[in-house]
Scaffold this active site. Sequence first.
Site, mmCIF file in Angstrom:
data_model
loop_
_atom_site.group_PDB
_atom_site.id
_atom_site.type_symbol
_atom_site.label_atom_id
_atom_site.label_comp_id
_atom_site.label_asym_id
_atom_site.label_seq_id
_atom_site.Cartn_x
_atom_site.Cartn_y
_atom_site.Cartn_z
ATOM 1 N N ASP A 40 -9.473 -1.209 -49.481
ATOM 2 C CA ASP A 40 -8.365 -1.986 -48.903
ATOM 3 C C ASP A 40 -7.314 -2.204 -49.989
ATOM 4 O OD1 ASP A 40 -8.368 -4.158 -46.219
ATOM 5 O OD2 ASP A 40 -6.824 -4.372 -47.769
ATOM 6 N N ASP A 64 -4.586 1.943 -52.262
ATOM 7 C CA ASP A 64 -3.678 2.261 -51.158
ATOM 8 C C ASP A 64 -4.145 3.585 -50.571
ATOM 9 O OD1 ASP A 64 -1.647 3.191 -49.548
ATOM 10 O OD2 ASP A 64 -0.029 2.648 -50.934
ATOM 11 N N VAL A 65 -4.602 3.568 -49.326
ATOM 12 C CA VAL A 65 -5.204 4.785 -48.760
ATOM 13 C C VAL A 65 -4.172 5.864 -48.446
ATOM 14 C CG1 VAL A 65 -7.342 3.779 -47.868
ATOM 15 C CG2 VAL A 65 -5.275 3.735 -46.451
ATOM 16 N N ASN A 91 -9.901 3.031 -40.675
ATOM 17 C CA ASN A 91 -9.339 1.916 -39.900
ATOM 18 C C ASN A 91 -8.022 1.385 -40.454
ATOM 19 O OD1 ASN A 91 -9.555 -0.823 -38.323
ATOM 20 N ND2 ASN A 91 -9.520 -1.382 -40.493
ATOM 21 N N TYR A 156 5.003 4.634 -35.152
ATOM 22 C CA TYR A 156 3.567 4.334 -35.114
ATOM 23 C C TYR A 156 2.862 5.228 -34.098
ATOM 24 C CZ TYR A 156 -0.596 1.360 -34.265
ATOM 25 O OH TYR A 156 -1.869 0.858 -34.101
ATOM 26 N N PRO A 186 -8.023 0.843 -29.751
ATOM 27 C CA PRO A 186 -8.071 -0.559 -29.314
ATOM 28 C C PRO A 186 -6.797 -0.951 -28.562
ATOM 29 C CG PRO A 186 -8.190 -0.346 -31.740
ATOM 30 C CD PRO A 186 -7.717 0.958 -31.180
HETATM 31 N N1 NAD Z 1 -4.337 -5.304 -33.828
HETATM 32 C C1 NAD Z 1 -3.938 -4.507 -32.859
HETATM 33 O O1 NAD Z 1 -3.357 -4.958 -31.870
HETATM 34 C C2 NAD Z 1 -4.222 -3.033 -32.898
HETATM 35 C C3 NAD Z 1 -4.140 -2.293 -31.712
HETATM 36 C C4 NAD Z 1 -4.407 -0.936 -31.745
HETATM 37 C C5 NAD Z 1 -4.761 -0.327 -32.930
HETATM 38 N N2 NAD Z 1 -4.822 -1.062 -34.078
HETATM 39 C C6 NAD Z 1 -5.219 -0.378 -35.314
HETATM 40 O O2 NAD Z 1 -6.374 -0.989 -35.838
HETATM 41 C C7 NAD Z 1 -6.399 -0.827 -37.261
HETATM 42 C C8 NAD Z 1 -6.626 -2.155 -37.937
HETATM 43 O O3 NAD Z 1 -5.633 -3.050 -37.506
HETATM 44 P P1 NAD Z 1 -5.779 -4.636 -37.622
HETATM 45 O O4 NAD Z 1 -5.147 -5.192 -36.402
HETATM 46 O O5 NAD Z 1 -7.170 -5.020 -37.958
HETATM 47 O O6 NAD Z 1 -4.778 -4.905 -38.835
HETATM 48 P P2 NAD Z 1 -4.810 -5.985 -40.009
HETATM 49 O O7 NAD Z 1 -3.431 -5.954 -40.577
HETATM 50 O O8 NAD Z 1 -5.330 -7.284 -39.515
HETATM 51 O O9 NAD Z 1 -5.822 -5.372 -41.072
HETATM 52 C C9 NAD Z 1 -5.514 -4.145 -41.671
HETATM 53 C C10 NAD Z 1 -6.216 -4.042 -43.001
HETATM 54 O O10 NAD Z 1 -5.842 -2.779 -43.549
HETATM 55 C C11 NAD Z 1 -5.388 -2.950 -44.891
HETATM 56 N N3 NAD Z 1 -4.385 -1.935 -45.194
HETATM 57 C C12 NAD Z 1 -3.146 -1.790 -44.636
HETATM 58 N N4 NAD Z 1 -2.505 -0.775 -45.209
HETATM 59 C C13 NAD Z 1 -3.326 -0.263 -46.165
HETATM 60 C C14 NAD Z 1 -3.202 0.768 -47.109
HETATM 61 N N5 NAD Z 1 -2.084 1.497 -47.217
HETATM 62 N N6 NAD Z 1 -4.247 1.005 -47.938
HETATM 63 C C15 NAD Z 1 -5.376 0.275 -47.853
HETATM 64 N N7 NAD Z 1 -5.541 -0.732 -46.986
HETATM 65 C C16 NAD Z 1 -4.523 -1.000 -46.141
HETATM 66 C C17 NAD Z 1 -4.811 -4.353 -44.937
HETATM 67 O O11 NAD Z 1 -4.772 -4.857 -46.263
HETATM 68 C C18 NAD Z 1 -5.754 -5.111 -44.019
HETATM 69 O O12 NAD Z 1 -6.875 -5.627 -44.705
HETATM 70 C C19 NAD Z 1 -5.068 -0.166 -37.632
HETATM 71 O O13 NAD Z 1 -5.261 1.223 -37.769
HETATM 72 C C20 NAD Z 1 -4.195 -0.452 -36.422
HETATM 73 O O14 NAD Z 1 -3.168 0.495 -36.251
HETATM 74 C C21 NAD Z 1 -4.572 -2.398 -34.099
#
Ligand code: NAD
Length: 250
Positions: A40, A64-65, A91, A156, A186
């Site tokens: 992360d 940073d991934v 994720n 996105y 999701p």
């Molecule tokens: N929350 C939603 O409504 C939703 C809906 C559909 C899909 N998603 C997808 O689910 C996944 C997780 O989303 P979430 O809602 O848990 O988000 P979140 O922002 O709550 O958590 C994301 C995590 O990823 C980490 N992160 C972000 N960019 C990064 C990078 N470049 N390198 C390393 N770590 C990184 C952040 O620090 C954080 O801990 C994402 O791929 C998002 O696109 C989310």
Amino acid sequence: MVNPATHKDRVAVVTGGGQGFGRAIATDLAARGADIVIIDLNAAPETVAEVEALGRRAVSLTADVSDPEAVAEAGKRALEEFDAVDILINNAGSFPFRDFFDLDFAGWKKSLAVNLDSQFLTAMTFAPGMRDRGWGRIVNIASNSLGLAVPSLSHYMAAKGGVVGFTRGLATDLAAYGITVNAVSPTASGTPGGKASFPDGVLENVASMQAIKRGGEATDIVGTVSFLSSEDCGFVTGQTIVADGGLVRL
Ligand SMILES: NC(=O)c1ccc[n+]([C@@H]2O[C@H](COP(=O)([O-])OP(=O)(O)OC[C@H]3O[C@@H](n4cnc5c(N)ncnc54)[C@H](O)[C@@H]3O)[C@@H](O)[C@H]2O)c1
């Protein structure tokens, strides 16, 4: 009650495991017997504590991934901590809303880098070990927004569409080595990222269109992710499962 046998002694990398979906996935896989590597941007002390409380090992790596060198370094460090990585959960992602006319090329490229390039880089890092051991599971997180008319997400949706295509192609290329590759989409969910990103009303509007009429929560995809990362998924590959309360139908 979680069945601890499904992931016993597997090692799972969960990107973005510090909060939201990634944290819920890491904790669930640990409850099923896996040790966890979190990659992360930020340290992930809460996830580490939850995993350790379940009696499993957790290592939090900051990287940073979307940065090739950082991912390669994290891969090296993961393999210093554990003999092997069996499961990769891609994720990490971000979803800033930007009207198309406010989007610039840098914002477009950033979205592709964080949401799509990252999944290529981690697969490049961890798939060779899976291939050598003849077993692996890769689960890529996509989004149900691909099937909806949510505004201001073109950058996105382009990236997440790429995730679905990458999942299909990679599944074919890795099948001969006992590795399955699938995706989970999701719905709009009240994770920390969701709460910070969604304009007012989006969560409620999306929930009202779902068959199951409540906002998504971080734990709503863990059952699907655990199936797709388990032994039970050995004959399922290249698929995207929409775990969204019954909104988008494929
Ligand atoms: N929350 C939603 O409504 C939703 C809906 C559909 C899909 N998603 C997808 O689910 C996944 C997780 O989303 P979430 O809602 O848990 O988000 P979140 O922002 O709550 O958590 C994301 C995590 O990823 C980490 N992160 C972000 N960019 C990064 C990078 N470049 N390198 C390393 N770590 C990184 C952040 O620090 C954080 O801990 C994402 O791929 C998002 O696109 C989310």
